[in-house]
Design an enzyme around this catalytic site. Sequence first.
Site, PDB file in Angstrom:
ATOM      1  N   ASP A 278       0.813  -1.220   0.000  1.00  0.00           N
ATOM      2  CA  ASP A 278       0.000   0.000   0.000  1.00  0.00           C
ATOM      3  C   ASP A 278       0.839   1.259   0.000  1.00  0.00           C
ATOM      4  OD1 ASP A 278      -2.651  -1.282   0.181  1.00  0.00           O
ATOM      5  OD2 ASP A 278      -1.847  -2.036   2.068  1.00  0.00           O
TER       6      ASP A 278
ATOM      7  N   SER B  74      -4.586  -7.717   7.252  1.00  0.00           N
ATOM      8  CA  SER B  74      -3.871  -6.455   7.414  1.00  0.00           C
ATOM      9  C   SER B  74      -3.114  -6.538   8.733  1.00  0.00           C
ATOM     10  CB  SER B  74      -4.866  -5.285   7.423  1.00  0.00           C
ATOM     11  OG  SER B  74      -4.243  -4.160   7.998  1.00  0.00           O
TER      12      SER B  74
ATOM     13  N   ASP C  33      -5.876   4.545  13.333  1.00  0.00           N
ATOM     14  CA  ASP C  33      -4.509   5.021  13.096  1.00  0.00           C
ATOM     15  C   ASP C  33      -4.468   6.389  12.412  1.00  0.00           C
ATOM     16  OD1 ASP C  33      -3.228   2.906  14.333  1.00  0.00           O
ATOM     17  OD2 ASP C  33      -3.385   1.643  12.559  1.00  0.00           O
TER      18      ASP C  33
ATOM     19  N   ARG D 174       2.125   5.003  16.944  1.00  0.00           N
ATOM     20  CA  ARG D 174       1.746   6.097  16.037  1.00  0.00           C
ATOM     21  C   ARG D 174       2.281   7.472  16.441  1.00  0.00           C
ATOM     22  NH1 ARG D 174       1.546   2.810  12.048  1.00  0.00           N
ATOM     23  NH2 ARG D 174      -0.349   1.564  11.872  1.00  0.00           N
TER      24      ARG D 174
END
Length: 412
Positions: free
Chosen positions: A14, A174, A123, A94
């Site tokens: 991605d 994922s 996220d 994050r």
Amino acid sequence: MSDTIVLAYSGGLDTSAAVKWLQEERDYEVVCLLADLGNVGDLEGAERRAGEAGAKEFAVVDAREDFLRYFAFPALAANAVYEGAYPLATALGRPLIAKLLVDKARETGAAAVAHGCTGKGNDQVRFDVALRALAPDLAIVGTARENEWTRDEALAYCRQHGISVESGEASPFSVDENMWGRAIEAGVLEDPWLVPPEDAYAWTQPLDATPAEPATVELRFEHGVPVALDGEALAPVPLVERLNEIAGAHGVGRIDMVENRLVGIKSREVYEAPAAVALLAAHRKLETLTLSKQQQRMKERIAQDYADLVYEGLWFSAHHQDLAAYVHSTQRHVTGEVRLRFWRGHAEAVGVASDASLYHFELATYGSDDAFDQQAALGFIKLWGLPLEVQARQQLLRESPDPLRLAAPGEE
Ligand code: ARG
């Protein structure tokens, strides 16, 4: 001349597609920033793909130590676990990645930063909120949020633009991972009735393949921070790496839950977090010995708030600073050893010792060394039970309910 954008790059399908897309569709020059928080897979492949996709720079930052020291360990001191189960690996990563993006943007004079998070997840919120707090002047592009590609479309885009895709790239899940844990979602996991297939897991053994004999390790904490394993002083990275291995081999740290996402939906999430689960069990045990009852109670309440704020992307908030200051203060005497036993999926704290222990043998023992004044209990009980005695006389006994059904008021 095009502006520069710094992309949070994983090297996967991605974000590789995103490198090209940012050039073609948004007219940026792209700097790829790969933040290594542990378990970065194929670095060479990642760099090659960044090149194939036309990135003007590819940079790797080894942030594993910072991640543990400044993000995972403070969360451990707080016993922060989301909705009773998730040790927050992705959520803790994050804000650090956001900080690294900002650093890189300043270094390269970039006007914008980008990430590949979808518009349905937590996220994107964590990245955007952290970025706006740290660098409100930088534009933010959420590539997946803007192009809304399916996996197949991203795959086709890569093929069309000569970006090589590994065969393993067709993973049915994922996955996001760092040293504190691995998050697996999507694919067949979207049906909460289905048992997660074995190939969802990578760090933990299934119970029927774990060793028949338990393994016991000894962990030392200083002021709430793990510092040694089996008597050997270890830096955070090797300590957590080793624990992930040992605990994972015994099937410790598999978590399967339906969780409440920040964007309002419930989602089925599977996690593997062997070291985090082990360290949380050990740290909690040491706190039972070294904190007072009131400290423990207050910490339990704060743990929930702390987990929520981490989950909800508020890492860089004053509220967090305040809670962290309290938690830090509570850890002054959380120093000592915990014996942890790994067996058949469990991490059990089976022994604990501390020089600052509040446990006193002479007070607890029923043996001949007893120093507890049992006669003092009489006066204590008299006063402790006094309000109840008064209330019973004035109210309970007059109403004369059936004592058996005290807690079942509706029942005849
Ligand atoms: N649900 C977890 C969280 O919100 C994990 C997210 C995992 N991300 C991913 N791209 N697979 O923290």
